[in-house]
Design an enzyme around this catalytic site. Sequence first.
Site, PDB file in Angstrom:
ATOM      1  N   HIS A 213       0.805  -1.232   0.000  1.00  0.00           N
ATOM      2  CA  HIS A 213       0.000   0.000   0.000  1.00  0.00           C
ATOM      3  C   HIS A 213       0.834   1.277   0.000  1.00  0.00           C
ATOM      4  O   HIS A 213       0.296   2.357  -0.115  1.00  0.00           O
ATOM      5  CB  HIS A 213      -0.970   0.025   1.191  1.00  0.00           C
ATOM      6  CG  HIS A 213      -0.287   0.323   2.498  1.00  0.00           C
ATOM      7  ND1 HIS A 213       0.438  -0.623   3.176  1.00  0.00           N
ATOM      8  CD2 HIS A 213      -0.195   1.458   3.222  1.00  0.00           C
ATOM      9  CE1 HIS A 213       0.932  -0.077   4.272  1.00  0.00           C
ATOM     10  NE2 HIS A 213       0.574   1.178   4.329  1.00  0.00           N
TER      11      HIS A 213
HETATM   12  C1  UD1 Z   1      -2.130   5.474   6.176  1.00  0.00           C
HETATM   13  C2  UD1 Z   1      -0.798   5.917   6.786  1.00  0.00           C
HETATM   14  C3  UD1 Z   1       0.226   4.809   6.630  1.00  0.00           C
HETATM   15  C4  UD1 Z   1      -0.294   3.490   7.176  1.00  0.00           C
HETATM   16  C5  UD1 Z   1      -1.619   3.166   6.486  1.00  0.00           C
HETATM   17  C6  UD1 Z   1      -2.233   1.877   6.956  1.00  0.00           C
HETATM   18  C7  UD1 Z   1      -0.303   8.317   6.649  1.00  0.00           C
HETATM   19  C8  UD1 Z   1       0.511   9.330   5.959  1.00  0.00           C
HETATM   20  N1  UD1 Z   1      -0.275   7.078   6.125  1.00  0.00           N
HETATM   21  O1  UD1 Z   1      -1.911   5.282   4.775  1.00  0.00           O
HETATM   22  O2  UD1 Z   1       1.396   5.165   7.341  1.00  0.00           O
HETATM   23  O3  UD1 Z   1       0.646   2.485   6.932  1.00  0.00           O
HETATM   24  O4  UD1 Z   1      -2.524   4.253   6.767  1.00  0.00           O
HETATM   25  O5  UD1 Z   1      -3.391   1.620   6.217  1.00  0.00           O
HETATM   26  O6  UD1 Z   1      -0.925   8.611   7.639  1.00  0.00           O
HETATM   27  N2  UD1 Z   1      -9.292   5.144   2.106  1.00  0.00           N
HETATM   28  C9  UD1 Z   1     -10.457   4.441   2.081  1.00  0.00           C
HETATM   29  N3  UD1 Z   1     -11.073   4.185   3.287  1.00  0.00           N
HETATM   30  C10 UD1 Z   1     -10.564   4.593   4.467  1.00  0.00           C
HETATM   31  C11 UD1 Z   1      -9.379   5.327   4.472  1.00  0.00           C
HETATM   32  C12 UD1 Z   1      -8.751   5.594   3.286  1.00  0.00           C
HETATM   33  O7  UD1 Z   1     -10.956   4.064   1.043  1.00  0.00           O
HETATM   34  O8  UD1 Z   1     -11.167   4.299   5.520  1.00  0.00           O
HETATM   35  C13 UD1 Z   1      -8.620   5.429   0.834  1.00  0.00           C
HETATM   36  C14 UD1 Z   1      -8.894   6.845   0.393  1.00  0.00           C
HETATM   37  O9  UD1 Z   1      -9.010   6.865  -0.986  1.00  0.00           O
HETATM   38  C15 UD1 Z   1      -7.635   7.573   0.791  1.00  0.00           C
HETATM   39  C16 UD1 Z   1      -6.576   6.488   0.630  1.00  0.00           C
HETATM   40  O10 UD1 Z   1      -7.227   5.274   0.988  1.00  0.00           O
HETATM   41  O11 UD1 Z   1      -7.386   8.705   0.011  1.00  0.00           O
HETATM   42  C17 UD1 Z   1      -5.365   6.700   1.484  1.00  0.00           C
HETATM   43  O12 UD1 Z   1      -5.748   6.857   2.847  1.00  0.00           O
HETATM   44  P1  UD1 Z   1      -4.784   7.640   3.883  1.00  0.00           P
HETATM   45  O13 UD1 Z   1      -5.306   7.532   5.253  1.00  0.00           O
HETATM   46  O14 UD1 Z   1      -4.474   8.989   3.363  1.00  0.00           O
HETATM   47  O15 UD1 Z   1      -3.428   6.850   3.768  1.00  0.00           O
HETATM   48  P2  UD1 Z   1      -3.119   5.283   3.758  1.00  0.00           P
HETATM   49  O16 UD1 Z   1      -2.564   4.956   2.424  1.00  0.00           O
HETATM   50  O17 UD1 Z   1      -4.242   4.469   4.272  1.00  0.00           O
END
Ligand code: UD1
Length: 378
Positions: A213
């Site tokens: 991821h």
């Molecule tokens: C975040 C953390 C990362 C951790 C990971 C575990 C940061 C910078 N990154 O990354 O360190 O390893 O979580 O999962 O804080 N999304 C969904 N549903 C959700 C949340 C997110 O669909 O409940 C999708 C959205 O499109 C979002 C993308 O995932 O834009 C990324 O989510 P985000 O929380 O920004 O970062 P992660 O890649 O999950």
Amino acid sequence: MEWLQLACVVGARPNFMKMAPLLRALDRHPQVRTTLVHTGQHYDAALSEVFFDELGMRRPDVSLEVGSGKHGQQTARILERFEAVLEAGPVGGGRFDRVIVVGDVNSTLAATLAAVKLGIPVAHVEAGLRSFDRSMPEEINRIVTDSLSDMLLVSEPTGVANLRREGHSPDRIQLVGNVMIDTLRWLLPKAQARDTLVRSGLSARQYGVVTLHRPGNVDDGETLARLLEVLADVSNELPLAFPVHPRTRQRIEQFGLSERLSSVGMIELPPLGYLDFLALTSQARVIVTDSGGLQEESTALGIPCLTARPNTERPVTVDEGTSTLVGSDPLVLRHYLRQVLDGRYKQGRCPDYWDGHAAERIAAALVGESSVEARHAA
Ligand code: UD1
């Protein structure tokens, strides 16, 4: 009795398994009152709610519901909303004595910043880890959080060395061990009693687990395509269970790579809850991942872990544990997968203090360090 009022912050999936044992340990100290704040960085049931149930964690006392967004947006929303929570103070009146943050996600950084600006001290659990790679958002989060926290609770010895090198005073640094491994040891028997493998048609040690991821692996179409190609190829020999993170799912679709998941041995799964995932990882032959937490969990479990990153902030998993950095080079990945399949891969050992009791040590430090006298003297 004067309470010790702690605001405990979670936001994203890897935070929950760190905070759950800590809340339980703090509950055993009668002078402590905790307020659990969920920023809502992760909000899908599969990334958030299921963990509260499975980890036996109470529902958040406060939900900030910030959702997804660009880094600046997400961080700013948390900053604004968490500041208001801190200003309002604990239910029943008074003031928060300390904020507890875990890990390195955007919620960790934002909550820390809000707290210190209001003069509320912060304890950072999992302090001191450094990849020395500032292109990773988590590295920025780690550096800023540590520089603002006055209690630095560390999971592995390199964390202590990094903090000392950065000039942190030794009396603020404590090696407490790995609190996420507390959760793993606690729930392993329950996880392995589930029928997770049977449901996916798998047999113990006869499959691998893949998670990807990190932006460095999934946001570039060519890198992602090459990784998926090797994995699809390996899956002809060893079935691979691949729970796909929402971010990765979006990228696979965006880059038109869905067919690479369709080879017979690739078992594509939705994001899993903690117990199903632990059932899978703990009985796997090998794990291929770019997750920080999974590097540590595989080391604790003694399962070979091929880490699809050029560096790691958790070097103990490589030096003592079962992990090897394979970057995103398919040839290197293939080389080590071969070693595992031929039974030639290294064994590894579990690092010190990854013994299931880190939360107790953290709770003791919090209670001792933040005693009423110390607070008023500060
Ligand atoms: C975040 C953390 C990362 C951790 C990971 C575990 C940061 C910078 N990154 O990354 O360190 O390893 O979580 O999962 O804080 N999304 C969904 N549903 C959700 C949340 C997110 O669909 O409940 C999708 C959205 O499109 C979002 C993308 O995932 O834009 C990324 O989510 P985000 O929380 O920004 O970062 P992660 O890649 O999950």
